[in-house]
Design a protein around this motif. Structure first.
Motif, PDB file in Angstrom:
ATOM      1  N   GLU A   1     -12.024 -10.689 -41.300  1.00 55.29           N
ATOM      2  CA  GLU A   1     -12.779 -11.742 -40.613  1.00 55.29           C
ATOM      3  C   GLU A   1     -11.985 -13.045 -40.579  1.00 55.29           C
ATOM      4  OE1 GLU A   1     -17.274 -10.090 -41.645  1.00 55.29           O
ATOM      5  OE2 GLU A   1     -16.322 -11.545 -42.974  1.00 55.29           O
ATOM      6  N   GLU A   2     -11.246 -13.323 -41.644  1.00 56.17           N
ATOM      7  CA  GLU A   2     -10.395 -14.518 -41.661  1.00 56.17           C
ATOM      8  C   GLU A   2      -9.257 -14.409 -40.652  1.00 56.17           C
ATOM      9  OE1 GLU A   2      -9.174 -14.761 -45.710  1.00 56.17           O
ATOM     10  OE2 GLU A   2     -11.177 -15.329 -46.444  1.00 56.17           O
ATOM     11  N   GLU A   3      -8.887 -13.170 -40.314  1.00 58.73           N
ATOM     12  CA  GLU A   3      -7.829 -12.944 -39.318  1.00 58.73           C
ATOM     13  C   GLU A   3      -8.382 -12.882 -37.896  1.00 58.73           C
ATOM     14  OE1 GLU A   3      -4.522 -12.639 -39.719  1.00 58.73           O
ATOM     15  OE2 GLU A   3      -4.552 -12.915 -41.899  1.00 58.73           O
ATOM     16  N   GLY A   4      -9.682 -13.135 -37.737  1.00 56.30           N
ATOM     17  CA  GLY A   4     -10.259 -13.199 -36.401  1.00 56.30           C
ATOM     18  C   GLY A   4     -10.946 -11.941 -35.927  1.00 56.30           C
ATOM     19  N   PHE A   5     -11.092 -10.940 -36.796  1.00 54.81           N
ATOM     20  CA  PHE A   5     -11.796  -9.711 -36.419  1.00 54.81           C
ATOM     21  C   PHE A   5     -13.312  -9.922 -36.550  1.00 54.81           C
ATOM     22  CE2 PHE A   5      -7.634  -8.045 -37.148  1.00 54.81           C
ATOM     23  CZ  PHE A   5      -7.554  -6.829 -36.489  1.00 54.81           C
ATOM     24  N   LYS A   6     -14.054  -9.103 -35.829  1.00 51.59           N
ATOM     25  CA  LYS A   6     -15.506  -9.066 -35.989  1.00 51.59           C
ATOM     26  C   LYS A   6     -15.878  -7.775 -36.692  1.00 51.59           C
ATOM     27  CE  LYS A   6     -19.930  -8.987 -33.544  1.00 51.59           C
ATOM     28  NZ  LYS A   6     -20.629  -8.951 -32.228  1.00 51.59           N
ATOM     29  N   ARG A   7     -16.587  -7.873 -37.816  1.00 49.56           N
ATOM     30  CA  ARG A   7     -17.007  -6.679 -38.548  1.00 49.56           C
ATOM     31  C   ARG A   7     -18.268  -6.109 -37.931  1.00 49.56           C
ATOM     32  NH1 ARG A   7     -18.298  -5.940 -45.069  1.00 49.56           N
ATOM     33  NH2 ARG A   7     -18.582  -3.676 -44.960  1.00 49.56           N
ATOM     34  N   VAL A   8     -18.268  -4.798 -37.695  1.00 45.93           N
ATOM     35  CA  VAL A   8     -19.439  -4.123 -37.147  1.00 45.93           C
ATOM     36  C   VAL A   8     -19.765  -2.918 -38.022  1.00 45.93           C
ATOM     37  CG1 VAL A   8     -18.944  -4.861 -34.783  1.00 45.93           C
ATOM     38  CG2 VAL A   8     -18.072  -2.648 -35.597  1.00 45.93           C
ATOM     39  N   ASP A   9     -20.935  -2.336 -37.803  1.00 45.52           N
ATOM     40  CA  ASP A   9     -21.337  -1.151 -38.551  1.00 45.52           C
ATOM     41  C   ASP A   9     -20.464   0.042 -38.165  1.00 45.52           C
ATOM     42  OD1 ASP A   9     -23.673  -0.091 -40.350  1.00 45.52           O
ATOM     43  OD2 ASP A   9     -23.411   1.410 -38.758  1.00 45.52           O
ATOM     44  N   PHE A  10     -20.291   0.979 -39.110  1.00 41.80           N
ATOM     45  CA  PHE A  10     -19.415   2.123 -38.862  1.00 41.80           C
ATOM     46  C   PHE A  10     -19.924   3.001 -37.725  1.00 41.80           C
ATOM     47  CE2 PHE A  10     -17.054   6.020 -39.784  1.00 41.80           C
ATOM     48  CZ  PHE A  10     -15.809   5.517 -40.123  1.00 41.80           C
ATOM     49  N   SER A  11     -21.202   2.943 -37.446  1.00 42.11           N
ATOM     50  CA  SER A  11     -21.766   3.757 -36.363  1.00 42.11           C
ATOM     51  C   SER A  11     -21.528   3.130 -34.997  1.00 42.11           C
ATOM     52  CB  SER A  11     -23.271   3.944 -36.579  1.00 42.11           C
ATOM     53  OG  SER A  11     -23.931   2.684 -36.557  1.00 42.11           O
ATOM     54  N   GLU A  12     -21.023   1.893 -34.958  1.00 45.31           N
ATOM     55  CA  GLU A  12     -20.823   1.197 -33.698  1.00 45.31           C
ATOM     56  C   GLU A  12     -19.403   1.378 -33.163  1.00 45.31           C
ATOM     57  OE1 GLU A  12     -22.331  -2.889 -33.516  1.00 45.31           O
ATOM     58  OE2 GLU A  12     -23.292  -2.544 -35.454  1.00 45.31           O
ATOM     59  N   HIS A  13     -19.235   1.047 -31.885  1.00 47.14           N
ATOM     60  CA  HIS A  13     -17.922   1.111 -31.243  1.00 47.14           C
ATOM     61  C   HIS A  13     -17.026   0.041 -31.843  1.00 47.14           C
ATOM     62  CE1 HIS A  13     -14.815   0.724 -28.148  1.00 47.14           C
ATOM     63  NE2 HIS A  13     -15.176   1.928 -27.726  1.00 47.14           N
ATOM     64  N   ALA A  14     -15.878   0.460 -32.364  1.00 44.61           N
ATOM     65  CA  ALA A  14     -14.928  -0.479 -32.974  1.00 44.61           C
ATOM     66  C   ALA A  14     -13.520  -0.168 -32.492  1.00 44.61           C
ATOM     67  CB  ALA A  14     -15.005  -0.395 -34.488  1.00 44.61           C
ATOM     68  N   ASP A  15     -12.658  -1.172 -32.579  1.00 44.37           N
ATOM     69  CA  ASP A  15     -11.243  -0.964 -32.242  1.00 44.37           C
ATOM     70  C   ASP A  15     -10.505  -0.327 -33.417  1.00 44.37           C
ATOM     71  OD1 ASP A  15     -11.116  -2.522 -29.590  1.00 44.37           O
ATOM     72  OD2 ASP A  15     -11.998  -3.990 -30.972  1.00 44.37           O
ATOM     73  N   MET A  16     -11.032  -0.546 -34.618  1.00 47.60           N
ATOM     74  CA  MET A  16     -10.383  -0.013 -35.818  1.00 47.60           C
ATOM     75  C   MET A  16     -11.430   0.407 -36.828  1.00 47.60           C
ATOM     76  SD  MET A  16      -7.619  -1.914 -38.304  1.00 47.60           S
ATOM     77  CE  MET A  16      -6.944  -1.056 -39.746  1.00 47.60           C
ATOM     78  N   TYR A  17     -11.187   1.551 -37.464  1.00 46.47           N
ATOM     79  CA  TYR A  17     -12.053   2.039 -38.534  1.00 46.47           C
ATOM     80  C   TYR A  17     -11.220   2.161 -39.812  1.00 46.47           C
ATOM     81  CZ  TYR A  17     -15.348   3.227 -34.826  1.00 46.47           C
ATOM     82  OH  TYR A  17     -16.210   3.167 -33.749  1.00 46.47           O
ATOM     83  N   VAL A  18     -11.738   1.593 -40.903  1.00 43.50           N
ATOM     84  CA  VAL A  18     -11.059   1.648 -42.197  1.00 43.50           C
ATOM     85  C   VAL A  18     -11.919   2.475 -43.143  1.00 43.50           C
ATOM     86  CG1 VAL A  18     -10.123   0.330 -44.125  1.00 43.50           C
ATOM     87  CG2 VAL A  18     -10.056  -0.632 -41.808  1.00 43.50           C
ATOM     88  N   ILE A  19     -11.325   3.524 -43.724  1.00 42.76           N
ATOM     89  CA  ILE A  19     -12.044   4.405 -44.639  1.00 42.76           C
ATOM     90  C   ILE A  19     -11.459   4.236 -46.033  1.00 42.76           C
ATOM     91  CG2 ILE A  19     -12.739   6.772 -45.134  1.00 42.76           C
ATOM     92  CD1 ILE A  19     -12.135   7.380 -42.125  1.00 42.76           C
ATOM     93  N   ASN A  20     -12.277   3.746 -46.959  1.00 43.32           N
ATOM     94  CA  ASN A  20     -11.859   3.563 -48.355  1.00 43.32           C
ATOM     95  C   ASN A  20     -12.217   4.835 -49.112  1.00 43.32           C
ATOM     96  OD1 ASN A  20     -11.034   2.557 -50.800  1.00 43.32           O
ATOM     97  ND2 ASN A  20     -12.354   0.748 -50.763  1.00 43.32           N
ATOM     98  N   THR A  21     -11.207   5.565 -49.541  1.00 43.57           N
ATOM     99  CA  THR A  21     -11.388   6.920 -50.044  1.00 43.57           C
ATOM    100  C   THR A  21     -11.552   6.979 -51.559  1.00 43.57           C
ATOM    101  OG1 THR A  21      -9.008   7.284 -50.300  1.00 43.57           O
ATOM    102  CG2 THR A  21      -9.990   7.830 -48.163  1.00 43.57           C
ATOM    103  N   CYS A  22     -12.038   8.126 -52.006  1.00 42.08           N
ATOM    104  CA  CYS A  22     -12.251   8.411 -53.426  1.00 42.08           C
ATOM    105  C   CYS A  22     -11.669   9.791 -53.704  1.00 42.08           C
ATOM    106  CB  CYS A  22     -13.756   8.403 -53.723  1.00 42.08           C
ATOM    107  SG  CYS A  22     -14.208   9.032 -55.354  1.00 42.08           S
TER     108      CYS A  22
END
Length: 448
Positions: A32-53
């Motif tokens: 967000e500080e870099e100018g991105f807009k955070r959206v829910d994972f179910s929504e259309h996004a330009d990038m998806y980040v998955i934090n794995t276990c």
């Protein structure tokens, strides 16, 4: 005419523990500080980040499913994998169809430095350190996602439990500075959040590596004493803490503190001393009994949760029954049951005496049944008592839920005015779904 460029949209999915949630939240704020807009994972996004276990086999398998979910929403989205599985098996994740970037233990905190124009890569790009290089501390906390905040105070682990990959995924034990923990806690309290949960890999080891050395500048007891004095925090909750690091002084302090609640989650893993030795745990069952006994003496209403692993190599039927009977007789409140699964590069994976999967499953089912019984008994012991409930923010089928200070889950017809508020209640009875009903002590609360 100046045309503003629409913000790039980024979405996050977190697998695993509270520590992962705290790190995802901090990484998201960086976007967000870099100018991105955070959206829910179910929504259309330009990038998806998955934090794995990578604690369990199921967490590994879920990764591919989550990638497919993102691709269904936007087939051209840029997909990045971070977290423990990304550190342990980067090549494996990079080969998953649709994955563009895989970042290891230290690189994940600088994820925006590795991004181009978010165009898809022909092959998954890997940036992963040697785990020995994960020797510095990155603070984080999660706010905005739920009523409670997760505050990271420690990372990594120096223990050598024979079944565990966490030291391979997160590196050595290291801690945030006390000053920074207090600063983060104050920031959280100023957002209006009522409860903070302390998280880490081995939080009882807090203080090690605080200033880049193995020497303890502060202890876990120092930490909770200092946090208890921070203004504006209504509740502080300790997440999982090793029994050998849960000192008598800590238990007695919690019993008399301003903000720390009477709820402990203490890993046991096995009630059989033979299995505990094979696991290379740092205690035997008698120490566990002592810790539970002390908690219940000074806080009879305390909730005690237990982690336990079934099907560890060499666990005979007799060893399992030792664990079952040990837990059945112990004054605990609920269980988190894990079915042992072989993990690469662990000592246990090479041990003899592997337990057949059908027997592991049967033992797991038995302990989950015991957990239901234990939770019900604990809830029944609390009926008629006065407790303070913090209400959650989600409408679930027309009900609002909340937790008492000692982790009794309650339900009430949905009322948005109750969200993130604390109220004194009298616990009255248990509903068919196993949750507790209550009466407000102040009768005019319904009209707030």
């Amino acid at each position: 005419m100046i045309v503003s460029t629409p913000k790039k949209r980024v979405a996050f999915y977190t697998l695993g523990c509270k520590l992962n949630f705290s790190e995802t939240s901090t990484i998201a704020r960086g976007f967000e500080e870099e100018g991105f807009k955070r959206v829910d994972f179910s929504e259309h996004a330009d990038m998806y980040v998955i934090n794995t276990c990578s604690v369990t086999e199921n967490a590994d398998k879920r990764f591919k499913t989550i990638v497919r979910q993102a691709q269904k929403v936007n087939p051209r989205a840029f997909i990045a994998a971070i977290g423990c599985y990304a550190q342990l098996k980067p090549e494996q994740l990079a080969e998953v169809d649709g994955v563009d970037l895989v970042l290891g233990a230290t690189e994940k905190f600088k994820i925006t430095d590795y991004l181009n124009d978010l165009s898809k890569n022909e092959f998954g790009e890997i940036h992963s350190c040697e785990i020995e290089d994960a020797n510095f501390y990155e603070g984080s906390y999660a706010i905005g996602d739920r009523t409670r905040a997760f505050l990271k105070v420690q990372d990594g682990c120096d223990y050598k439990c024979t079944y565990c990959t966490i030291p391979l995924a997160r590196g050595i034990s290291r801690s945030d500075t006390l000053q920074n923990v207090l600063k983060n806690a104050k920031e959280i309290s100023e957002t209006g959040i009522k409860e903070i949960v302390l998280t880490g890999v081995n939080i009882g080891d807090y203080g090690k590596g605080e200033f880049g050395t193995k020497k303890h500048e502060h202890t876990f007891l120092d930490l909770i004493r200092a946090l208890d004095l921070v203004q504006g925090i209504h509740r502080l909750r300790i997440s999982s803490i090793e029994p050998n690091l849960l000192s008598e002084e800590t238990i007695n302090f919690v019993a008399n503190s301003n903000a720390f609640v009477p709820h402990f989650h203490i890993p046991l893993q096995s009630g059989s001393d033979k299995i505990l030795k094979l696991m290379k745990r740092r205690y035997l069952s008698n120490l566990y009994v002592e810790r539970v006994g002390l908690i219940k003496r000074v806080m009879p209403h305390a909730c005690i949760g237990v982690d336990v692993i079934v099907g560890f190599p060499g666990e005979t039927e007799q060893n399992f029954l030792e664990t079952y009977n040990f837990l059945n007789e112990l004054d605990i409140s609920y269980l988190h049951v894990f079915t042992y699964s072989e993990r690469d590069n662990t000592v246990a994976a090479k041990m003899e005496g592997a337990v057949p999967m059908n027997i592991r499953s049967k033992r797991s089912k038995m302990l989950r049944g015991l957990s239901v019984k234990k939770r019900r008994a604990f809830y029944e012991s609390q009926l008629g008592s006065l407790r303070t409930v913090l209400f959650e923010g989600e409408n679930k089928e027309g009900y609002i839920h909340g937790f008492t200070e000692n982790y009794v889950k309650v339900k009430s017809p949905w009322n948005p005015k109750l969200v993130n508020t604390l109220h004194e209640v009298k616990l009255t009875d248990i509903s068919k779904d196993g949750l507790v009903r209550f009466e407000f002590v102040l009768q005019d609360v319904k009209g707030i």
